[in-house]
Write an enzyme that holds these catalytic residues in place. Structure first.
Site, PDB file in Angstrom:
ATOM      1  CG  HIS A  45       2.838  -8.943  -0.296  1.00  0.00           C
ATOM      2  ND1 HIS A  45       2.247 -10.113   0.114  1.00  0.00           N
ATOM      3  CD2 HIS A  45       2.425  -7.994   0.597  1.00  0.00           C
ATOM      4  CE1 HIS A  45       1.510  -9.892   1.199  1.00  0.00           C
ATOM      5  NE2 HIS A  45       1.610  -8.607   1.506  1.00  0.00           N
TER       6      HIS A  45
ATOM      7  CB  SER B  24       9.615   2.907   5.247  1.00  0.00           C
ATOM      8  OG  SER B  24      10.912   3.371   4.957  1.00  0.00           O
TER       9      SER B  24
ATOM     10  CG  ASP C 129      -1.950  -1.052   1.221  1.00  0.00           C
ATOM     11  OD1 ASP C 129      -1.936  -1.884   0.295  1.00  0.00           O
ATOM     12  OD2 ASP C 129      -2.783  -1.075   2.144  1.00  0.00           O
TER      13      ASP C 129
END
Length: 409
Positions: free
Chosen positions: A267, A378, A191
């Site tokens: 991912h 981050s 995200d």
């Protein structure tokens, strides 16, 4: 015409005169005491070409308080920065393009002097403190309200389930919350917000529009050609050309910023094989879009983990960039990785190869497979090669979620 002064006025005038006399006497007394204290000070003498000069120790005359001075100057500077941001927003509303105003070397050096690594380690320890059962809901609810977290997507919605802030930050999602796009070859690994993307023209890459960083400084020197699955297309030339392994390919990049309220796991963005890991211990400055517009080569200053390998079109890399309070970057299959550790010093890097005699290919990753996690928001940077007809399905500044399409051929 003569006028008479009443008894009350006369008493008032006498009182004022008496008060002024006592005040003058008090001032004279204080002044005399001060002069006497000056005479008692130890006097030092030194000679100049002109005359002999007597001085008293400055520390006995003036008491400097560094903390209030730092607070005042820091507050003034912060206020000035906020004013500049307000002015920029107003100009943007008028449709005017504002050239980036970069931080000077002294500003960067001052920021880097802040012990962000130590503070981030302390924050990490604090996050691991188990909260009392009764305190979990109010603490997590405040965080949810502040950063707009959608708990309906969480695999466990009950706030009492999370023993500490670290577990809450690293919460898992429901399997159906992030469907992985199967139509496009590259998906978003997390995200976040798209800060920049596009083709890498030279050895300078844009972290945001108009602000760049060095590709070689960011990734570090190219690994030996003996460790590559196939030799580069151009054996010599610029660093960019060393990364392009096939004729007719171009180099692309994409920068994704994870806010504190975002899902913190990342991912695999495609089907690829990871052959090498490079860890850069560095600063832990904030990487929010405002800082990315202000500090040139921000990503090169910060601690980061660079994973490199190859996919069906050649070179592919994913870099997890640390930030303030994000000293912990975890790669699930790499147990030897320890970020924000006192054993590592800034300005260095350490390498680890996943290619061994027993495993000559490295670590295979499937698109959408769990790869790692941050302990807070981050940045993730993708740098990869692909044919010239590769197209991004993005807009700068848009919000994106893990599993959605980044681009395809």
């Amino acid at each position: 015409m003569a006028t008479s002064v009443g008894p009350r006025c006369l008493r008032l005038l006498r009182g004022v005169t008496s008060w002024r006399s006592s005040l003058l006497h008090h001032e004279n007394t204080v002044l005399s005491h001060f002069l006497q204290s000056l005479r008692k000070l130890p006097v030092r003498a030194f000679y100049t070409n002109a005359r002999r000069v007597h001085t008293a120790p400055a520390r006995t005359l003036f008491l400097l308080r560094p903390l209030p001075i730092l607070l005042v100057t820091g507050s003034g500077y912060a206020g000035y920065r906020q004013y500049e941001k307000y002015r920029e927003r107003e100009l943007e509303k008028l449709g005017l393009e504002i050239p980036p105003k970069l931080a000077g070397p002294w500003e960067v050096a001052l920021y880097k002097s802040v012990p962000t690594r130590l503070l981030s380690r302390a924050w990490g320890r604090l996050n691991q403190v188990e909260l009392p059962h009764w305190l979990r809901r109010p603490v997590y609810s405040l965080y949810i309200w502040t950063f707009g977290v959608n708990m309906k997507e969480a695999a466990v919605e009950d706030l009492h389930h999370y023993r500490n802030l670290s577990e809450f930050f690293r919460r898992k999602l429901k399997p159906q919350a992030r469907p992985v796009c199967g139509l496009h070859s590259v998906i978003s690994p997390s995200d976040g917000k798209i800060l920049n993307f596009g083709q890498v023209k030279n050895c300078e890459v844009e972290q945001v529009k108009g602000v760049t960083y060095s590709l070689e400084s960011f990734l570090g020197p190219r690994i030996s050609t003996e460790d590559l699955p196939f030799p580069p297309a151009t054996p010599c030339g610029s660093f960019r050309n060393q990364l392009v392994t096939r004729e007719g390919n171009e180099l692309y990049h994409c920068v994704i910023y994870l806010a504190p309220g975002d899902y913190h796991c990342f991912h695999s963005p495609t089907d690829w094989t990871i052959s090498h890991r490079r860890h850069f211990p560095g600063s832990l400055m904030s990487v929010n879009p405002g800082m990315a517009r202000w500090i040139k080569e921000l990503f090169c200053h910060n601690e980061r983990v660079v994973l490199t390998g190859d996919w069906k079109h050649g070179f592919f890399s994913l870099t997890a960039v640390g930030a303030t309070n994000v000293g912990s970057i975890r790669i699930y299959f790499d147990r030897d990785l320890h970020t924000n550790s006192p054993r590592y010093s800034k300005g260095s890097y350490n390498d680890f190869s996943f290619v061994t005699h027993a495993n000559k290919e490295g670590i295979p990753m499937r698109k959408g497979e769990h790869l790692g996690e941050f302990n807070l928001g981050s940045t993730i940077v993708l740098i990869f090669e692909a044919p010239k007809d590769f197209n991004f399905k993005l807009k700068a500044g848009q919000k994106i979620r893990f599993g959605e399409a980044l681009g395809s051929l």
